[in-house]
Design a protein around this motif. Structure first.
Motif, PDB file in Angstrom:
ATOM      1  N   VAL A 178       0.855  -1.191   0.000  1.00 57.97           N
ATOM      2  CA  VAL A 178       0.000   0.000   0.000  1.00 57.97           C
ATOM      3  C   VAL A 178       0.893   1.244   0.000  1.00 57.97           C
ATOM      4  CG1 VAL A 178      -1.694   1.322   1.326  1.00 57.97           C
ATOM      5  CG2 VAL A 178      -1.871  -1.173   1.187  1.00 57.97           C
ATOM      6  N   ASP A 237      -1.975   6.522  -0.989  1.00 56.83           N
ATOM      7  CA  ASP A 237      -3.227   5.761  -0.901  1.00 56.83           C
ATOM      8  C   ASP A 237      -3.659   5.622   0.556  1.00 56.83           C
ATOM      9  OD1 ASP A 237      -3.614   5.423  -3.591  1.00 56.83           O
ATOM     10  OD2 ASP A 237      -2.777   3.395  -3.673  1.00 56.83           O
ATOM     11  N   PHE A 238      -2.702   5.357   1.429  1.00 58.39           N
ATOM     12  CA  PHE A 238      -3.015   5.225   2.856  1.00 58.39           C
ATOM     13  C   PHE A 238      -3.522   6.544   3.420  1.00 58.39           C
ATOM     14  CE2 PHE A 238      -1.498   5.572   7.308  1.00 58.39           C
ATOM     15  CZ  PHE A 238      -2.272   4.576   7.871  1.00 58.39           C
ATOM     16  N   ARG A 240      -5.045   8.903   1.843  1.00 57.00           N
ATOM     17  CA  ARG A 240      -6.411   9.117   1.349  1.00 57.00           C
ATOM     18  C   ARG A 240      -7.411   8.286   2.149  1.00 57.00           C
ATOM     19  NH1 ARG A 240      -3.717   9.729  -3.774  1.00 57.00           N
ATOM     20  NH2 ARG A 240      -3.591   7.478  -4.061  1.00 57.00           N
ATOM     21  N   GLN A 241      -7.061   7.035   2.442  1.00 59.41           N
ATOM     22  CA  GLN A 241      -7.959   6.170   3.199  1.00 59.41           C
ATOM     23  C   GLN A 241      -8.209   6.715   4.610  1.00 59.41           C
ATOM     24  OE1 GLN A 241      -6.070   2.314   3.163  1.00 59.41           O
ATOM     25  NE2 GLN A 241      -6.101   2.186   0.933  1.00 59.41           N
ATOM     26  N   VAL A 242      -7.149   7.189   5.249  1.00 58.21           N
ATOM     27  CA  VAL A 242      -7.263   7.670   6.636  1.00 58.21           C
ATOM     28  C   VAL A 242      -8.073   8.937   6.737  1.00 58.21           C
ATOM     29  CG1 VAL A 242      -5.971   8.593   8.605  1.00 58.21           C
ATOM     30  CG2 VAL A 242      -5.154   6.544   7.427  1.00 58.21           C
ATOM     31  N   SER A 297     -12.143   9.345   5.586  1.00 60.30           N
ATOM     32  CA  SER A 297     -13.206   8.767   6.426  1.00 60.30           C
ATOM     33  C   SER A 297     -13.674   9.768   7.484  1.00 60.30           C
ATOM     34  CB  SER A 297     -12.669   7.511   7.123  1.00 60.30           C
ATOM     35  OG  SER A 297     -11.516   7.785   7.871  1.00 60.30           O
TER      36      SER A 297
END
Length: 290
Positions: A278, A282-283, A285-287, A290
């Motif tokens: 990962v 990308d990480f 964006r995920q964190v 949300s």
């Protein structure tokens, strides 16, 4: 038999989960724990349990009986880690374990001048002890866990609009702990990596300027990166009530990033996992989405 030390810690637990997912039978796995009670959850899954403490070499000698492969997860007790690790290596050598995989750390500077020397000293000594022991070994040079990067970015960065960390123009090639643990599980299933060292770094390195730009695009807000001096960074963290030992570690890793000590890129994880790890962006964006 594969024994996982630090089995109740996140890296150890994840590695055991991945071993099971990849077809290793529970009866072929042993979890090293410090108390009988800590082993209950493993026994419920059919996993063997050995009780021992890094501080007690005698307990390690008993726990290592019958073990063929050892995943030696480094201790988090920096104050006592040198002796603890020496105990583990000596016990493994005396028992004659076939293969030891050790979780070390990614670095470019092995000298006492490194900002990470408080972390590095025991890792470097352990690597040397392992190599001198006659044991078959594999060294995993783990970069900073990507899981920790939000601690540098700030949980409320979208509210404050500022990433405040003394990392300068340095870049970071951090990797998710779960990606590293999965790769460790793959290696535990293989015998083709004796006397090898793997760089568990990402295949790209990212600066906080790039992270700020990504968060700006994600949120539609202006997110700026500010790099204070190390002293200013420490003072600011302390003013928020961060414990002194945590301030010291965060400042050390920030300084290491500023010096380009943690920007090594590698395809080792991609080759072992059969996919890319990962990425940092990308990480992020995920964190923060949300």
């Amino acid at each position: 038999m594969i024994l996982i030390t630090g089995a109740t810690g996140q890296f150890g637990k994840l590695t055991i989960d991945f071993l099971l997912q990849k077809g290793v039978q529970p009866s072929e796995i042993l979890a090293l724990v410090r108390t009988e009670a800590a082993g209950n959850s493993f026994q419920e899954r059919g996993i063997g349990v050995r009780v021992a403490d890094y501080n007690d070499k005698g307990s390690l000698l008993l726990a290592f009986q019958g073990v063929t492969k050892l995943l030696f997860v480094s201790s988090s007790d920096l104050a006592n880690r040198l002796q603890q690790h020496k105990n583990v290596v000596e016990a493994a050598a005396e028992i004659g374990i076939d293969h030891v995989i050790y979780t070390s750390f990614q670095r470019k500077n092995d000298s006492e001048n490194s900002p990470l020397w408080q972390v590095a000293e025991s890792h470097l000594a352990t690597e040397n002890w392992i190599k001198a022991s006659g044991l078959n070994y594999t060294i995993l040079k783990n970069n900073l866990y990507l899981d920790f990067v939000p601690g540098f970015i700030g949980e409320k960065v979208l509210e404050t609009g500022v990433i405040y960390v003394s990392a300068g123009t340095g870049k970071l090639s951090a990797v998710l702990r779960s990606d590293m643990a999965e790769a460790a599980a793959v290696l535990l299933k293989s015998d083709a990596h004796t006397a090898k060292e793997f760089n568990f770094s990402n295949d790209t390195a990212v600066s906080y300027e790039e992270i700020a730009a990504e968060l700006s695009q994600l949120s539609g807000k202006s997110i700026n990166f500010v790099s204070p001096t190390v002293e200013e960074y420490q003072t600011t963290l302390s003013s928020y009530g961060v414990p002194a030992e945590v301030v010291s570690i965060f400042a050390a890793f920030a300084d290491a990033q500023a010096q380009g000590q943690l920007d090594t890129v590698s395809n080792d994880l991609s080759n072992i996992l059969g996919r890319k790890p990962v990425s940092m962006l990308d990480f992020v964006r995920q964190v923060y989405a949300s």
